[in-house]
Every structure is written in C-alpha cells, then in structure tokens.
Design a protein around this motif. Sequence first.
Motif, PDB file in Angstrom:
ATOM      1  N   ILE A 141       0.865  -1.175   0.000  1.00  0.00           N
ATOM      2  CA  ILE A 141       0.000   0.000   0.000  1.00  0.00           C
ATOM      3  C   ILE A 141       0.899   1.221   0.000  1.00  0.00           C
ATOM      4  O   ILE A 141       1.717   1.402   0.914  1.00  0.00           O
ATOM      5  CB  ILE A 141      -0.936   0.034   1.221  1.00  0.00           C
ATOM      6  N   TYR A 142       0.738   2.082  -1.013  1.00  0.00           N
ATOM      7  CA  TYR A 142       1.570   3.269  -1.170  1.00  0.00           C
ATOM      8  C   TYR A 142       0.694   4.513  -1.053  1.00  0.00           C
ATOM      9  O   TYR A 142      -0.338   4.625  -1.716  1.00  0.00           O
ATOM     10  CB  TYR A 142       2.248   3.228  -2.540  1.00  0.00           C
ATOM     11  N   THR A 143       1.095   5.425  -0.194  1.00  0.00           N
ATOM     12  CA  THR A 143       0.390   6.695  -0.059  1.00  0.00           C
ATOM     13  C   THR A 143       1.398   7.736   0.429  1.00  0.00           C
ATOM     14  O   THR A 143       2.602   7.538   0.290  1.00  0.00           O
ATOM     15  CB  THR A 143      -0.819   6.566   0.895  1.00  0.00           C
ATOM     16  N   THR A 144       0.930   8.833   0.983  1.00  0.00           N
ATOM     17  CA  THR A 144       1.835   9.839   1.548  1.00  0.00           C
ATOM     18  C   THR A 144       1.374  10.192   2.946  1.00  0.00           C
ATOM     19  O   THR A 144       0.207   9.967   3.311  1.00  0.00           O
ATOM     20  CB  THR A 144       1.886  11.123   0.691  1.00  0.00           C
ATOM     21  N   THR A 145       2.268  10.774   3.708  1.00  0.00           N
ATOM     22  CA  THR A 145       1.912  11.143   5.084  1.00  0.00           C
ATOM     23  C   THR A 145       0.823  12.215   5.101  1.00  0.00           C
ATOM     24  O   THR A 145      -0.057  12.197   5.966  1.00  0.00           O
ATOM     25  CB  THR A 145       3.155  11.646   5.834  1.00  0.00           C
ATOM     26  N   ALA A 146       0.857  13.136   4.139  1.00  0.00           N
ATOM     27  CA  ALA A 146      -0.170  14.175   4.089  1.00  0.00           C
ATOM     28  C   ALA A 146      -1.542  13.567   3.823  1.00  0.00           C
ATOM     29  O   ALA A 146      -2.551  13.993   4.398  1.00  0.00           O
ATOM     30  CB  ALA A 146       0.167  15.216   3.037  1.00  0.00           C
ATOM     31  N   LYS A 147      -1.587  12.586   2.925  1.00  0.00           N
ATOM     32  CA  LYS A 147      -2.859  11.931   2.634  1.00  0.00           C
ATOM     33  C   LYS A 147      -3.372  11.165   3.849  1.00  0.00           C
ATOM     34  O   LYS A 147      -4.576  11.166   4.133  1.00  0.00           O
ATOM     35  CB  LYS A 147      -2.709  11.002   1.430  1.00  0.00           C
ATOM     36  N   PRO A 193      -1.539  -0.129  10.361  1.00  0.00           N
ATOM     37  CA  PRO A 193      -1.858  -0.434  11.750  1.00  0.00           C
ATOM     38  C   PRO A 193      -2.593   0.723  12.411  1.00  0.00           C
ATOM     39  O   PRO A 193      -2.329   1.899  12.117  1.00  0.00           O
ATOM     40  CB  PRO A 193      -0.481  -0.653  12.387  1.00  0.00           C
ATOM     41  N   GLY A 194      -3.501   0.404  13.332  1.00  0.00           N
ATOM     42  CA  GLY A 194      -4.310   1.429  13.978  1.00  0.00           C
ATOM     43  C   GLY A 194      -3.504   2.475  14.714  1.00  0.00           C
ATOM     44  O   GLY A 194      -3.964   3.615  14.883  1.00  0.00           O
ATOM     45  N   GLY A 195      -2.306   2.130  15.132  1.00  0.00           N
ATOM     46  CA  GLY A 195      -1.478   3.079  15.869  1.00  0.00           C
ATOM     47  C   GLY A 195      -1.145   4.329  15.073  1.00  0.00           C
ATOM     48  O   GLY A 195      -0.819   5.370  15.665  1.00  0.00           O
ATOM     49  N   TYR A 196      -1.226   4.263  13.753  1.00  0.00           N
ATOM     50  CA  TYR A 196      -0.912   5.443  12.944  1.00  0.00           C
ATOM     51  C   TYR A 196      -1.898   6.582  13.172  1.00  0.00           C
ATOM     52  O   TYR A 196      -1.558   7.756  12.997  1.00  0.00           O
ATOM     53  CB  TYR A 196      -0.850   5.080  11.456  1.00  0.00           C
ATOM     54  N   ARG A 197      -3.110   6.246  13.568  1.00  0.00           N
ATOM     55  CA  ARG A 197      -4.092   7.300  13.836  1.00  0.00           C
ATOM     56  C   ARG A 197      -3.653   8.158  15.023  1.00  0.00           C
ATOM     57  O   ARG A 197      -4.105   9.294  15.170  1.00  0.00           O
ATOM     58  CB  ARG A 197      -5.465   6.681  14.108  1.00  0.00           C
ATOM     59  N   PRO A 199       6.348  10.076   0.792  1.00  0.00           N
ATOM     60  CA  PRO A 199       5.769   8.764   0.488  1.00  0.00           C
ATOM     61  C   PRO A 199       5.932   7.821   1.675  1.00  0.00           C
ATOM     62  O   PRO A 199       6.974   7.826   2.347  1.00  0.00           O
ATOM     63  CB  PRO A 199       6.582   8.278  -0.712  1.00  0.00           C
ATOM     64  N   ILE A 200       4.909   7.027   1.935  1.00  0.00           N
ATOM     65  CA  ILE A 200       4.960   6.052   3.017  1.00  0.00           C
ATOM     66  C   ILE A 200       4.299   4.763   2.544  1.00  0.00           C
ATOM     67  O   ILE A 200       3.283   4.809   1.844  1.00  0.00           O
ATOM     68  CB  ILE A 200       4.305   6.584   4.305  1.00  0.00           C
ATOM     69  N   VAL A 201       4.886   3.633   2.916  1.00  0.00           N
ATOM     70  CA  VAL A 201       4.464   2.338   2.390  1.00  0.00           C
ATOM     71  C   VAL A 201       4.210   1.351   3.520  1.00  0.00           C
ATOM     72  O   VAL A 201       4.993   1.255   4.464  1.00  0.00           O
ATOM     73  CB  VAL A 201       5.539   1.766   1.439  1.00  0.00           C
ATOM     74  N   ARG A 202       3.108   0.639   3.397  1.00  0.00           N
ATOM     75  CA  ARG A 202       2.797  -0.524   4.232  1.00  0.00           C
ATOM     76  C   ARG A 202       2.937  -1.733   3.310  1.00  0.00           C
ATOM     77  O   ARG A 202       2.416  -1.732   2.188  1.00  0.00           O
ATOM     78  CB  ARG A 202       1.368  -0.402   4.747  1.00  0.00           C
ATOM     79  N   PHE A 203       3.671  -2.757   3.726  1.00  0.00           N
ATOM     80  CA  PHE A 203       3.880  -3.888   2.821  1.00  0.00           C
ATOM     81  C   PHE A 203       3.880  -5.208   3.578  1.00  0.00           C
ATOM     82  O   PHE A 203       4.089  -5.265   4.792  1.00  0.00           O
ATOM     83  CB  PHE A 203       5.187  -3.726   2.039  1.00  0.00           C
ATOM     84  N   LYS A 204       3.607  -6.269   2.810  1.00  0.00           N
ATOM     85  CA  LYS A 204       3.592  -7.617   3.351  1.00  0.00           C
ATOM     86  C   LYS A 204       4.240  -8.569   2.355  1.00  0.00           C
ATOM     87  O   LYS A 204       4.031  -8.452   1.150  1.00  0.00           O
ATOM     88  CB  LYS A 204       2.156  -8.091   3.613  1.00  0.00           C
ATOM     89  N   SER A 214      -2.631 -11.582   3.195  1.00  0.00           N
ATOM     90  CA  SER A 214      -2.128 -11.771   4.557  1.00  0.00           C
ATOM     91  C   SER A 214      -0.755 -12.417   4.488  1.00  0.00           C
ATOM     92  O   SER A 214      -0.515 -13.303   3.653  1.00  0.00           O
ATOM     93  CB  SER A 214      -3.080 -12.655   5.365  1.00  0.00           C
ATOM     94  N   GLY A 215       0.126 -11.960   5.359  1.00  0.00           N
ATOM     95  CA  GLY A 215       1.468 -12.506   5.355  1.00  0.00           C
ATOM     96  C   GLY A 215       2.321 -11.854   6.419  1.00  0.00           C
ATOM     97  O   GLY A 215       1.818 -11.427   7.468  1.00  0.00           O
ATOM     98  N   LEU A 216       3.609 -11.738   6.142  1.00  0.00           N
ATOM     99  CA  LEU A 216       4.550 -11.119   7.071  1.00  0.00           C
ATOM    100  C   LEU A 216       4.517  -9.616   6.830  1.00  0.00           C
ATOM    101  O   LEU A 216       4.959  -9.133   5.795  1.00  0.00           O
ATOM    102  CB  LEU A 216       5.949 -11.685   6.843  1.00  0.00           C
ATOM    103  N   ALA A 217       3.960  -8.863   7.804  1.00  0.00           N
ATOM    104  CA  ALA A 217       3.632  -7.451   7.577  1.00  0.00           C
ATOM    105  C   ALA A 217       4.681  -6.511   8.172  1.00  0.00           C
ATOM    106  O   ALA A 217       5.241  -6.767   9.249  1.00  0.00           O
ATOM    107  CB  ALA A 217       2.267  -7.142   8.170  1.00  0.00           C
ATOM    108  N   PHE A 218       4.891  -5.398   7.453  1.00  0.00           N
ATOM    109  CA  PHE A 218       5.784  -4.336   7.898  1.00  0.00           C
ATOM    110  C   PHE A 218       5.124  -2.995   7.578  1.00  0.00           C
ATOM    111  O   PHE A 218       4.262  -2.896   6.702  1.00  0.00           O
ATOM    112  CB  PHE A 218       7.130  -4.421   7.177  1.00  0.00           C
ATOM    113  N   ASP A 219       5.541  -1.962   8.268  1.00  0.00           N
ATOM    114  CA  ASP A 219       4.987  -0.634   8.011  1.00  0.00           C
ATOM    115  C   ASP A 219       6.097   0.409   8.113  1.00  0.00           C
ATOM    116  O   ASP A 219       7.187   0.139   8.623  1.00  0.00           O
ATOM    117  CB  ASP A 219       3.887  -0.303   9.033  1.00  0.00           C
ATOM    118  N   GLY A 220       5.782   1.611   7.608  1.00  0.00           N
ATOM    119  CA  GLY A 220       6.675   2.741   7.811  1.00  0.00           C
ATOM    120  C   GLY A 220       7.866   2.833   6.894  1.00  0.00           C
ATOM    121  O   GLY A 220       8.887   3.433   7.264  1.00  0.00           O
TER     122      GLY A 220
END
Length: 241
Positions: free
Chosen positions: A170-176, A188-192, A203-208, A216-222
């Motif tokens: 998942i690719y987006t930006t911090t402003a978005k 992850p909910g903690g980003y809220r 640009p910020i990416v969440r990936f698995k 579903s798989g091995l997830a990473f964020d940031g």
Amino acid sequence: MGKLLGAVAALAVSGAQAQGFDPKQPCTDILRDADETTLAMVGAWTFGYLASQQTDARPVDLANVGVILGNLSKACKPGKSLLDLVGGSSKQDAGPAAGSKAEARALLMRFFDPSEDLVALTGALLPKPEDVRAVYSDPLASKMIETYAAALKPGIKFGPKPEHDDLYMIYTTTAKLAAGDPAMDEFPGGYRKVVQYFKSDVPIVRFKFVRKGETSGLAFDGLVYVNNHWVILPKPWRSLD
C-alpha cells in the motif's frame, strides 16, 4: 570564448569532408562508413543526450567516448535508428522515479532474490536521526530515535519466509494519511495516534511478504522516502508516552 570559437572554426575546416549524421537515420548507416570526425560527433552527441535524461553525467574523454561507441556498435541492429538506441538506453538506465510506487516495489522485490544479502538490504534502510526528524516532530521524533537506536541495530535483517513469493503493498503519503486517506485502513491502527506529528509530506508504504494471490502474510509498516532515500520507520506509535 575566442579560443573555443577558433577551435570550432578549425574543426569545420579540417573536417569539411566529414559526413555528419542524422540521429533518426538507421544506426547501421551512420556507423558503417563513419569517419573519425563523425564518430567523435556521435560520441559527443550521445553523451549530451544521456546527460539530459539522467542525473548522473559521466566525464567526457576519449576513453569514455570509445566505450560509448563500442556499446553502440554492439547494440546497433538493422532498422534501429541511433535515436532509438540512445533513447532506449536512457529510459532503461533511469529506472523508476525516485520515491515512486514503482521504485518502492522494485526495492522490496529485491528481498525475494536469493542472491541478495538481506543484512545489507535491511541495513541500507535503517534510519538516521535526521531521517526521523524530517518526518516526525518532537517530542515523538526524539523518542523514536531512542527506540530505534535500541531496536534497529546493525546486523539485523528482515525478509520473506520460504513460502512467500509475492509482495502486497500500500503506497500513499503522510499528508494523505493525515487528511483521512482510505489507505489508513490498511495501516496499523497506531498510525491514527501519530498523524498529528507528521511534519512533512513524504511517500509512506505498508507492505507484506505474501503467497501469490493473498493479502495476509509477514507485515511491515513505515517505509518512507525522505532525504533522497528509502528508510524504515516502523511502529512509530510505540514511542508515544
């Protein structure tokens, strides 16, 4: 300037019989019977064209001109113009745009390559304090730096498990994200809890790492693109009080 104009005039006189060339002509026609002056012009034109398309310009000297001409000769095929050859090379060499979704995917797909050094790949993504501060404001930034200093030590690595053969990203930006982008539901909910600390739009990416066709798989964020490179700033909310 006078010396330069004089040199150009001398070249024009001495090379009066030089063929010259049209980049849109077939490369076979240009290179087959080219004299030394024309070959020099081909090399200089190629250097200039590539430099205009890329950010890294190589030194122009006789050795590199020879390399360029040798590469053109090997790549030249009937029906291809010189412009086709050089234009295609510049596009291929340029690669995905810096900070783009395509560049992020290409980077992460390298983790599936068995010939890659996962420790080196991971190490290249470890953030420096200035990377953290470029994305997050204090007091969170300072606390994240402390957290990462303890958790993201040199020598660590991450990567897919043996059963994983694909990437979900998942690719987006911090402003978005701060503006309520629906992509937030994929993070992850903690980003809220940390969007208020974003200080720049990057640009910020969440990936698995997943099995093909699965999400579903091995997830990473940031994974973020900041200061002209990609770094991993995972789980920033864990540094909140």
